[in-house]
Design a protein around this motif. Structure first.
Motif, PDB file in Angstrom:
ATOM      1  N   LEU A  68       0.837  -1.210   0.000  1.00 42.62           N
ATOM      2  CA  LEU A  68       0.000   0.000   0.000  1.00 42.62           C
ATOM      3  C   LEU A  68       0.869   1.256   0.000  1.00 42.62           C
ATOM      4  O   LEU A  68       1.974   1.251   0.568  1.00 42.62           O
ATOM      5  CB  LEU A  68      -0.901   0.011   1.235  1.00 42.62           C
ATOM      6  CG  LEU A  68      -1.973  -1.070   1.299  1.00 42.62           C
ATOM      7  CD1 LEU A  68      -2.691  -1.022   2.640  1.00 42.62           C
ATOM      8  CD2 LEU A  68      -2.971  -0.922   0.161  1.00 42.62           C
ATOM      9  N   ALA A 117      -7.242  -7.439   8.177  1.00 42.93           N
ATOM     10  CA  ALA A 117      -7.932  -8.513   8.902  1.00 42.93           C
ATOM     11  C   ALA A 117      -8.580  -9.456   7.899  1.00 42.93           C
ATOM     12  O   ALA A 117      -9.757  -9.805   8.004  1.00 42.93           O
ATOM     13  CB  ALA A 117      -8.972  -7.921   9.850  1.00 42.93           C
ATOM     14  N   ILE A 145      -4.880 -13.795   5.642  1.00 41.00           N
ATOM     15  CA  ILE A 145      -3.535 -13.890   6.235  1.00 41.00           C
ATOM     16  C   ILE A 145      -3.528 -13.183   7.594  1.00 41.00           C
ATOM     17  O   ILE A 145      -3.020 -13.721   8.579  1.00 41.00           O
ATOM     18  CB  ILE A 145      -2.474 -13.278   5.291  1.00 41.00           C
ATOM     19  CG1 ILE A 145      -2.427 -14.094   3.987  1.00 41.00           C
ATOM     20  CG2 ILE A 145      -1.093 -13.249   5.955  1.00 41.00           C
ATOM     21  CD1 ILE A 145      -1.478 -13.557   2.929  1.00 41.00           C
ATOM     22  N   GLY A 146      -4.137 -11.998   7.639  1.00 40.09           N
ATOM     23  CA  GLY A 146      -4.161 -11.230   8.884  1.00 40.09           C
ATOM     24  C   GLY A 146      -4.736 -12.050  10.030  1.00 40.09           C
ATOM     25  O   GLY A 146      -4.147 -12.119  11.109  1.00 40.09           O
ATOM     26  N   VAL A 181      -4.462   4.030   8.149  1.00 39.92           N
ATOM     27  CA  VAL A 181      -3.029   3.976   8.487  1.00 39.92           C
ATOM     28  C   VAL A 181      -2.310   5.055   7.687  1.00 39.92           C
ATOM     29  O   VAL A 181      -2.380   5.081   6.460  1.00 39.92           O
ATOM     30  CB  VAL A 181      -2.441   2.578   8.190  1.00 39.92           C
ATOM     31  CG1 VAL A 181      -0.960   2.539   8.559  1.00 39.92           C
ATOM     32  CG2 VAL A 181      -3.196   1.505   8.941  1.00 39.92           C
ATOM     33  N   ALA A 201      -0.560  -7.412   5.428  1.00 36.66           N
ATOM     34  CA  ALA A 201      -1.385  -8.494   4.854  1.00 36.66           C
ATOM     35  C   ALA A 201      -2.635  -7.869   4.256  1.00 36.66           C
ATOM     36  O   ALA A 201      -3.754  -8.146   4.683  1.00 36.66           O
ATOM     37  CB  ALA A 201      -1.732  -9.511   5.934  1.00 36.66           C
ATOM     38  N   THR A 202      -2.420  -7.008   3.283  1.00 32.22           N
ATOM     39  CA  THR A 202      -3.540  -6.254   2.711  1.00 32.22           C
ATOM     40  C   THR A 202      -3.842  -6.704   1.284  1.00 32.22           C
ATOM     41  O   THR A 202      -4.169  -5.902   0.421  1.00 32.22           O
ATOM     42  CB  THR A 202      -3.232  -4.750   2.754  1.00 32.22           C
ATOM     43  OG1 THR A 202      -1.933  -4.538   2.192  1.00 32.22           O
ATOM     44  CG2 THR A 202      -3.250  -4.210   4.171  1.00 32.22           C
ATOM     45  N   PHE A 225      -6.855 -19.501  -4.424  1.00 35.21           N
ATOM     46  CA  PHE A 225      -6.700 -20.715  -3.626  1.00 35.21           C
ATOM     47  C   PHE A 225      -5.945 -21.741  -4.463  1.00 35.21           C
ATOM     48  O   PHE A 225      -6.136 -21.808  -5.690  1.00 35.21           O
ATOM     49  CB  PHE A 225      -8.060 -21.326  -3.257  1.00 35.21           C
ATOM     50  CG  PHE A 225      -8.918 -20.463  -2.377  1.00 35.21           C
ATOM     51  CD1 PHE A 225      -8.492 -20.100  -1.103  1.00 35.21           C
ATOM     52  CD2 PHE A 225     -10.160 -20.027  -2.809  1.00 35.21           C
ATOM     53  CE1 PHE A 225      -9.282 -19.312  -0.282  1.00 35.21           C
ATOM     54  CE2 PHE A 225     -10.961 -19.243  -2.004  1.00 35.21           C
ATOM     55  CZ  PHE A 225     -10.523 -18.871  -0.736  1.00 35.21           C
ATOM     56  N   VAL A 244     -10.833 -20.718   6.708  1.00 35.55           N
ATOM     57  CA  VAL A 244      -9.841 -19.811   7.286  1.00 35.55           C
ATOM     58  C   VAL A 244      -9.301 -20.529   8.514  1.00 35.55           C
ATOM     59  O   VAL A 244     -10.074 -20.896   9.412  1.00 35.55           O
ATOM     60  CB  VAL A 244     -10.469 -18.457   7.700  1.00 35.55           C
ATOM     61  CG1 VAL A 244      -9.366 -17.458   8.049  1.00 35.55           C
ATOM     62  CG2 VAL A 244     -11.363 -17.903   6.603  1.00 35.55           C
TER      63      VAL A 244
HETATM   64  N1  LIG Z   1      -6.977 -20.302   4.280  1.00 36.76           N
HETATM   65  C1  LIG Z   1      -6.783 -19.882   3.052  1.00 36.76           C
HETATM   66  O1  LIG Z   1      -7.311 -20.425   2.079  1.00 36.76           O
HETATM   67  C2  LIG Z   1      -5.882 -18.714   2.812  1.00 36.76           C
HETATM   68  C3  LIG Z   1      -5.011 -18.288   3.800  1.00 36.76           C
HETATM   69  C4  LIG Z   1      -4.192 -17.183   3.550  1.00 36.76           C
HETATM   70  C5  LIG Z   1      -4.277 -16.545   2.333  1.00 36.76           C
HETATM   71  N2  LIG Z   1      -5.145 -16.984   1.395  1.00 36.76           N
HETATM   72  C6  LIG Z   1      -5.268 -16.291   0.095  1.00 36.76           C
HETATM   73  O2  LIG Z   1      -4.350 -15.208   0.022  1.00 36.76           O
HETATM   74  C7  LIG Z   1      -5.028 -14.033  -0.400  1.00 36.76           C
HETATM   75  C8  LIG Z   1      -4.365 -12.821   0.215  1.00 36.76           C
HETATM   76  O3  LIG Z   1      -4.627 -12.765   1.628  1.00 36.76           O
HETATM   77  P1  LIG Z   1      -4.687 -11.380   2.397  1.00 36.76           P
HETATM   78  O4  LIG Z   1      -5.078 -11.648   3.803  1.00 36.76           O
HETATM   79  O5  LIG Z   1      -3.438 -10.622   2.105  1.00 36.76           O
HETATM   80  O6  LIG Z   1      -5.839 -10.589   1.622  1.00 36.76           O
HETATM   81  P2  LIG Z   1      -7.396 -10.399   1.926  1.00 36.76           P
HETATM   82  O7  LIG Z   1      -7.953  -9.798   0.718  1.00 36.76           O
HETATM   83  O8  LIG Z   1      -8.006 -11.638   2.473  1.00 36.76           O
HETATM   84  O9  LIG Z   1      -7.435  -9.319   3.126  1.00 36.76           O
HETATM   85  C9  LIG Z   1      -6.920  -8.038   2.995  1.00 36.76           C
HETATM   86  C10 LIG Z   1      -7.398  -7.193   4.163  1.00 36.76           C
HETATM   87  O10 LIG Z   1      -6.681  -5.966   4.120  1.00 36.76           O
HETATM   88  C11 LIG Z   1      -7.575  -4.935   4.484  1.00 36.76           C
HETATM   89  N3  LIG Z   1      -7.060  -3.644   3.987  1.00 36.76           N
HETATM   90  C12 LIG Z   1      -7.035  -3.187   2.715  1.00 36.76           C
HETATM   91  N4  LIG Z   1      -6.499  -1.948   2.679  1.00 36.76           N
HETATM   92  C13 LIG Z   1      -6.159  -1.631   3.948  1.00 36.76           C
HETATM   93  C14 LIG Z   1      -5.555  -0.502   4.553  1.00 36.76           C
HETATM   94  N5  LIG Z   1      -5.219   0.569   3.841  1.00 36.76           N
HETATM   95  N6  LIG Z   1      -5.351  -0.512   5.886  1.00 36.76           N
HETATM   96  C15 LIG Z   1      -5.710  -1.576   6.637  1.00 36.76           C
HETATM   97  N7  LIG Z   1      -6.291  -2.681   6.099  1.00 36.76           N
HETATM   98  C16 LIG Z   1      -6.511  -2.706   4.794  1.00 36.76           C
HETATM   99  C17 LIG Z   1      -8.896  -5.352   3.842  1.00 36.76           C
HETATM  100  O11 LIG Z   1      -9.995  -4.683   4.440  1.00 36.76           O
HETATM  101  C18 LIG Z   1      -8.885  -6.856   4.105  1.00 36.76           C
HETATM  102  O12 LIG Z   1      -9.507  -7.164   5.337  1.00 36.76           O
HETATM  103  C19 LIG Z   1      -6.475 -14.242   0.025  1.00 36.76           C
HETATM  104  O13 LIG Z   1      -7.340 -13.590  -0.855  1.00 36.76           O
HETATM  105  C20 LIG Z   1      -6.664 -15.718  -0.013  1.00 36.76           C
HETATM  106  O14 LIG Z   1      -7.240 -16.115  -1.235  1.00 36.76           O
HETATM  107  C21 LIG Z   1      -5.951 -18.062   1.615  1.00 36.76           C
END
Ligand SMILES: NC(=O)c1ccc[n+]([C@@H]2O[C@H](COP(=O)([O-])OP(=O)(O)OC[C@H]3O[C@@H](n4cnc5c(N)ncnc54)[C@H](O)[C@@H]3O)[C@@H](O)[C@H]2O)c1
Ligand SMILES: Cc1cc2nc3c(=O)[nH]c(=O)nc-3n(C[C@H](O)[C@H](O)[C@H](O)COP(=O)(O)OP(=O)(O)OC[C@H]3O[C@@H](n4cnc5c(N)ncnc54)[C@H](O)[C@@H]3O)c2cc1C
Length: 443
Positions: free
Chosen positions: A135, A167, A170-171, A223, A254-255, A304, A337
């Motif tokens: 970001l 959140a 990954i978060g 932020v 983790a955005t 995925f 998750v």
């Molecule tokens: N269990 C699983 O299958 C699993 C586990 C980990 C990751 N993943 C994959 O990896 C991808 C990436 O994961 P991720 O967690 O990075 O992405 P995500 O899209 O799941 O979450 C990103 C988060 O960042 C927040 N965000 C965005 N801009 C922001 C800002 N300026 N300030 C604060 N927060 C902000 C969003 O509101 C969101 O909650 C996921 O889409 C998923 O498909 C899957």
């Protein structure tokens, strides 16, 4: 320039499975991979498997650096196994180097020593995955204390205080995990609603459980800045008009992750990307250039491993099967998750059913009512299953419970096979298991 029948860019899930299939047919394949630490792709090296290994170790009370060492042993084993799975095939060449298109069917590979080789691919498959979104927050890129998920899993020292930006998947998974290892974790998210796609009762339960487990959430924050200060880092954010400065040892960003296309040289081709950098594909994963396909995260949509694998099935069906399989056939896609307990979902939840104006019957059971949950001593959570109002069709399920990541596949299978919910209700299940709860929840 060398001509090659099949050129696969990226050793990811879909690409490697396709390479193995092509090899079994005796076809020549070149697989280009930019890093010798990534044979086998993201999932086994830096994502699903190492993160789940660390998550599981955190629930067993393993010390963090031991868990990381064990995780590294596992990924080294898997990397080697994956490498040999392809490299030992007579018709497959695994080539180390970064691939870049110079024209529609010509790809240049830059090896580690700077040497460049060009290939003309009769068929080209793009499987380059995704990369973290960075970001445009002041100081974020420059800070030495900002980690992405890969770096966070390679830390040798547990951060005492960890701030997580985002959140999302990954978060949440990393927040729970680091809190269990003993870090003081604060998660900051832009949005006021917590896991907004889930039903409110479910998201409230998850929020309550994670908060109880020691994770602090600050939602609806902006932020503004990240700055390294002597031995720590500070995050400045604004919430409801008030500026707050938070101190931490490390920040995990983790955005989100974006398709890895920026350095692919697609501007030299007629391969189109959308506004998010994802390769545009049709229902059979063809790009806008004939005989060039894209599979996995790079084509946008759900990120995925099992989607990348299913992309492979579509391409395999076109090359060697009926040619009928389509992306649009993929209607029942579950997810989990890996928080504690895991949150899993397939099909519709109440929020989605209401938004679509679909009438439903709701079957609901608290996990505390399930004998196996008592045995596991994991009584938090809930089962929610939606059934059509005027038929016995299962519309969807949300299971926030121990072992839900296994159970959700049973629900997904029932939905795919269009089985009536009564079949799951009246099925004989082994005991004691979490699946036997379906006897009760669906009553
Ligand atoms: N269990 C699983 O299958 C699993 C586990 C980990 C990751 N993943 C994959 O990896 C991808 C990436 O994961 P991720 O967690 O990075 O992405 P995500 O899209 O799941 O979450 C990103 C988060 O960042 C927040 N965000 C965005 N801009 C922001 C800002 N300026 N300030 C604060 N927060 C902000 C969003 O509101 C969101 O909650 C996921 O889409 C998923 O498909 C899957
Ligand atoms: C921390 C984390 C946890 C996750 N957990 C889960 C989970 O539990 N379950 C799940 O299903 N998904 C999970 N995911 C998502 C999952 O990892 C991805 O969806 C999946 O790995 C994508 O696979 P892919 O086939 O698209 O390509 P990848 O496996 O990403 O492979 C792409 C490969 O291409 C290589 N490459 C890139 N550019 C080039 C180039 N120009 N030249 C040569 N090689 C190149 C890369 O080095 C990489 O090896 C997680 C992701 C993260 C980050």
């Amino acid at each position: 320039m060398e001509k090659v029948k099949n050129l696969i860019i990226g050793f990811g899930k879909g690409g490697k499975t396709l390479a193995k299939t092509l090899a079994a047919k005796g076809e020549e394949v070149v697989v280009v991979e930019r890093s010798d630490q990534m044979y086998g792709g993201t999932c086994i090296n830096i994502a699903c498997l190492p993160s789940k290994r660390l998550i599981i170790e955190s629930t067993k009370g393993t010390e963090f650096s031991h868990a990381v060492a064990g995780k590294n042993e596992m990924t080294a084993f898997l990397r080697d196994k994956n490498y040999h799975m392809l490299a030992d095939e007579d018709s497959v060449t695994v080539l180390d180097g970064e691939a870049r298109f110079v024209s529609d069917h010509v790809v240049e590979v830059t090896k580690a020593d700077g040497q460049k080789v060009q290939f003309e691919g009769e068929r080209i498959f793009i499987n380059t995955g995704a990369e973290p979104v960075v970001l445009p927050i002041k100081g974020l890129k420059e800070s030495k204390n900002v980690l992405d998920s890969t770096k966070a899993m390679d830390e040798t020292k547990l951060p005492k205080e960890l701030v997580i930006l985002g959140a999302g998947y990954i978060g949440l998974e990393f927040a729970g995990m680091f809190a269990r290892y003993g870090s003081k974790v604060t998660v900051l998210d832009l949005h006021t609603d917590f896991i907004p796609r889930e039903d409110t009762d479910v998201s409230e339960l998850v929020f309550k459980d994670m908060t109880k487990a020691g994770v602090n959430f600050e939602l609806g924050v902006n932020v503004k800045e990240v700055k390294d200060v002597s031995d720590h880092v500070e995050v400045v954010y604004e919430k409801e008009g008030v500026e707050v400065t938070l101190k931490a040892d490390k920040i995990l960003a983790a955005t989100g992750r974006k398709p890895r296309t920026a350095k692919l040289g697609l501007e030299n081709t007629a391969i189109k990307v959308d506004e998010r950098g994802a390769i545009v594909v049709d229902d059979q994963l063809h790009t806008t250039v004939p005989n060039v396909w894209a599979l996995g995260d790079v084509k946008g949509g759900l990120q995925f491993t099992y989607i990348s694998l299913d992309d492979f099935r579509i391409i395999k069906d076109e090359l060697f099967g009926t040619g009928k399989r389509r992306v649009s056939d993929r209607v029942v896609v579950p997810y989990s998750v890996f928080i504690e307990p895991p949150l899993s979902k397939v099909g519709l939840n109440e929020k989605e059913a209401k938004a679509k104006g679909i009438e439903y019957r709701l079957f609901k059971l608290p996990v505390a009512a399930i004998p196996k949950a008592r045995v596991l001593q994991e009584t938090q959570g809930i089962f929610k299953i939606l059934v059509a109002k005027d038929s016995d069709a299962i519309l969807g399920a949300t299971i926030y419970a121990a072992e839900s990541h296994e159970l959700i596949n049973l629900l997904a299978l029932a939905m795919k096979a269009e089985l009536p919910y009564t079949l799951l209700r009246d099925q004989i299940y082994t005991h004691p298991t979490m699946s036997e709860a379906l006897n009760d929840v669906l009553k």
